[in-house]
Motif scaffolding. Structure first.
Motif, PDB file in Angstrom:
ATOM      1  N   LEU A   1       0.859  -1.182   0.000  1.00  0.00           N
ATOM      2  CA  LEU A   1       0.000   0.000   0.000  1.00  0.00           C
ATOM      3  C   LEU A   1       0.895   1.232   0.000  1.00  0.00           C
ATOM      4  O   LEU A   1       1.845   1.320   0.779  1.00  0.00           O
ATOM      5  CB  LEU A   1      -0.891  -0.015   1.243  1.00  0.00           C
ATOM      6  N   ARG A   2       0.603   2.175  -0.879  1.00  0.00           N
ATOM      7  CA  ARG A   2       1.393   3.403  -0.976  1.00  0.00           C
ATOM      8  C   ARG A   2       0.466   4.597  -0.820  1.00  0.00           C
ATOM      9  O   ARG A   2      -0.534   4.710  -1.525  1.00  0.00           O
ATOM     10  CB  ARG A   2       2.088   3.458  -2.322  1.00  0.00           C
ATOM     11  N   ILE A   3       0.810   5.489   0.101  1.00  0.00           N
ATOM     12  CA  ILE A   3       0.016   6.691   0.366  1.00  0.00           C
ATOM     13  C   ILE A   3       0.931   7.883   0.171  1.00  0.00           C
ATOM     14  O   ILE A   3       2.021   7.934   0.749  1.00  0.00           O
ATOM     15  CB  ILE A   3      -0.536   6.677   1.804  1.00  0.00           C
ATOM     16  N   ARG A   4       0.484   8.847  -0.611  1.00  0.00           N
ATOM     17  CA  ARG A   4       1.324  10.003  -0.909  1.00  0.00           C
ATOM     18  C   ARG A   4       0.593  11.289  -0.571  1.00  0.00           C
ATOM     19  O   ARG A   4      -0.574  11.475  -0.921  1.00  0.00           O
ATOM     20  CB  ARG A   4       1.705   9.997  -2.377  1.00  0.00           C
ATOM     21  N   SER A   5       1.300  12.190   0.111  1.00  0.00           N
ATOM     22  CA  SER A   5       0.780  13.531   0.374  1.00  0.00           C
ATOM     23  C   SER A   5       1.743  14.528  -0.273  1.00  0.00           C
ATOM     24  O   SER A   5       2.671  14.132  -0.979  1.00  0.00           O
ATOM     25  CB  SER A   5       0.667  13.775   1.881  1.00  0.00           C
ATOM     26  N   GLU A   6       1.550  15.807  -0.007  1.00  0.00           N
ATOM     27  CA  GLU A   6       2.433  16.797  -0.608  1.00  0.00           C
ATOM     28  C   GLU A   6       3.842  16.756  -0.029  1.00  0.00           C
ATOM     29  O   GLU A   6       4.809  17.123  -0.694  1.00  0.00           O
ATOM     30  CB  GLU A   6       1.847  18.199  -0.429  1.00  0.00           C
ATOM     31  N   THR A   7       3.974  16.315   1.213  1.00  0.00           N
ATOM     32  CA  THR A   7       5.284  16.347   1.864  1.00  0.00           C
ATOM     33  C   THR A   7       5.875  14.972   2.156  1.00  0.00           C
ATOM     34  O   THR A   7       7.088  14.849   2.273  1.00  0.00           O
ATOM     35  CB  THR A   7       5.203  17.109   3.198  1.00  0.00           C
ATOM     36  N   HIS A   8       5.036  13.944   2.307  1.00  0.00           N
ATOM     37  CA  HIS A   8       5.527  12.618   2.691  1.00  0.00           C
ATOM     38  C   HIS A   8       4.921  11.531   1.818  1.00  0.00           C
ATOM     39  O   HIS A   8       3.874  11.713   1.199  1.00  0.00           O
ATOM     40  CB  HIS A   8       5.187  12.309   4.153  1.00  0.00           C
ATOM     41  N   GLU A   9       5.589  10.391   1.826  1.00  0.00           N
ATOM     42  CA  GLU A   9       5.089   9.210   1.141  1.00  0.00           C
ATOM     43  C   GLU A   9       5.223   8.037   2.109  1.00  0.00           C
ATOM     44  O   GLU A   9       6.285   7.833   2.692  1.00  0.00           O
ATOM     45  CB  GLU A   9       5.892   8.969  -0.126  1.00  0.00           C
ATOM     46  N   VAL A  10       4.145   7.283   2.287  1.00  0.00           N
ATOM     47  CA  VAL A  10       4.123   6.158   3.209  1.00  0.00           C
ATOM     48  C   VAL A  10       4.005   4.876   2.388  1.00  0.00           C
ATOM     49  O   VAL A  10       3.090   4.735   1.578  1.00  0.00           O
ATOM     50  CB  VAL A  10       2.933   6.259   4.195  1.00  0.00           C
TER      51      VAL A  10
ATOM     52  N   VAL B   1       7.383   2.252   5.884  1.00  0.00           N
ATOM     53  CA  VAL B   1       8.519   3.125   5.594  1.00  0.00           C
ATOM     54  C   VAL B   1       7.950   4.478   5.186  1.00  0.00           C
ATOM     55  O   VAL B   1       7.106   4.566   4.303  1.00  0.00           O
ATOM     56  CB  VAL B   1       9.399   2.546   4.466  1.00  0.00           C
ATOM     57  N   ILE B   2       8.435   5.539   5.843  1.00  0.00           N
ATOM     58  CA  ILE B   2       7.942   6.884   5.577  1.00  0.00           C
ATOM     59  C   ILE B   2       9.083   7.702   4.991  1.00  0.00           C
ATOM     60  O   ILE B   2      10.170   7.771   5.576  1.00  0.00           O
ATOM     61  CB  ILE B   2       7.401   7.538   6.867  1.00  0.00           C
ATOM     62  N   GLN B   3       8.833   8.299   3.838  1.00  0.00           N
ATOM     63  CA  GLN B   3       9.828   9.108   3.157  1.00  0.00           C
ATOM     64  C   GLN B   3       9.363  10.552   3.099  1.00  0.00           C
ATOM     65  O   GLN B   3       8.172  10.817   2.925  1.00  0.00           O
ATOM     66  CB  GLN B   3      10.028   8.641   1.721  1.00  0.00           C
ATOM     67  N   LYS B   4      10.300  11.462   3.225  1.00  0.00           N
ATOM     68  CA  LYS B   4       9.994  12.871   3.032  1.00  0.00           C
ATOM     69  C   LYS B   4      10.315  13.191   1.577  1.00  0.00           C
ATOM     70  O   LYS B   4      11.396  12.895   1.082  1.00  0.00           O
ATOM     71  CB  LYS B   4      10.827  13.741   3.963  1.00  0.00           C
ATOM     72  N   LEU B   5       9.346  13.788   0.882  1.00  0.00           N
ATOM     73  CA  LEU B   5       9.530  14.079  -0.526  1.00  0.00           C
ATOM     74  C   LEU B   5      10.363  15.340  -0.703  1.00  0.00           C
ATOM     75  O   LEU B   5      10.321  16.250   0.117  1.00  0.00           O
ATOM     76  CB  LEU B   5       8.169  14.260  -1.206  1.00  0.00           C
ATOM     77  N   LYS B   6      11.105  15.368  -1.782  1.00  0.00           N
ATOM     78  CA  LYS B   6      11.887  16.549  -2.109  1.00  0.00           C
ATOM     79  C   LYS B   6      10.960  17.639  -2.615  1.00  0.00           C
ATOM     80  O   LYS B   6       9.974  17.373  -3.298  1.00  0.00           O
ATOM     81  CB  LYS B   6      12.928  16.213  -3.159  1.00  0.00           C
ATOM     82  N   ALA B   7      11.298  18.872  -2.298  1.00  0.00           N
ATOM     83  CA  ALA B   7      10.474  20.009  -2.729  1.00  0.00           C
ATOM     84  C   ALA B   7      10.534  20.137  -4.246  1.00  0.00           C
ATOM     85  O   ALA B   7      11.604  20.061  -4.853  1.00  0.00           O
ATOM     86  CB  ALA B   7      10.956  21.282  -2.065  1.00  0.00           C
TER      87      ALA B   7
END
Length: 116
Positions: free
Chosen positions: A86-95, A107-113
């Protein structure tokens, strides 16, 4: 300061144990930009984490019911099928959630601006 954030305090007699920076599992995901890693059992109880205990339990309380709902939706559509990722994406993070009958890896990633 980053080392302190990655290392959680290990409490005696608690089910919560810390994932240390030298752990090869953590190093594998850090190379790919992972910020936080949480391992939960099938009931949603956190087993290991790279973040604080409070934040771990907040994530577990919110993500475990979401995973159960996603699994139920997929089974309603096709009973022979099951959710494994399952992949969940917001404006700042991706789970990213890997779902298994015995455990769950989050696993939680912080997305690059992005440049606009």
């Amino acid at each position: 300061m980053a080392d302190k954030r990655r290392q959680s305090v290990k409490q005696r007699g608690s089910i919560f144990t810390a994932v240390y920076e030298g752990d090869s599992f953590v190093q594998h995901f850090e190379k790919r930009g992972a910020r936080e890693i949480i391992i939960m059992d099938a009931a949603g109880k956190p087993l290991r984490s790279t973040v604080s205990q409070r934040r771990t339990f907040v994530y577990a309380a919110q993500l475990h019911p979401l995973a159960k709902m996603a699994r139920n939706v997929v089974r309603d559509l096709d009973p022979a099928n099951d959710v494994t990722f399952l992949r969940i994406r917001s404006e700042t993070h991706e789970v990213h959630m890997s779902l298994n009958p015995e455990f769950m890896v989050v696993v939680i990633q912080k997305l690059k601006a992005r440049k606009r």
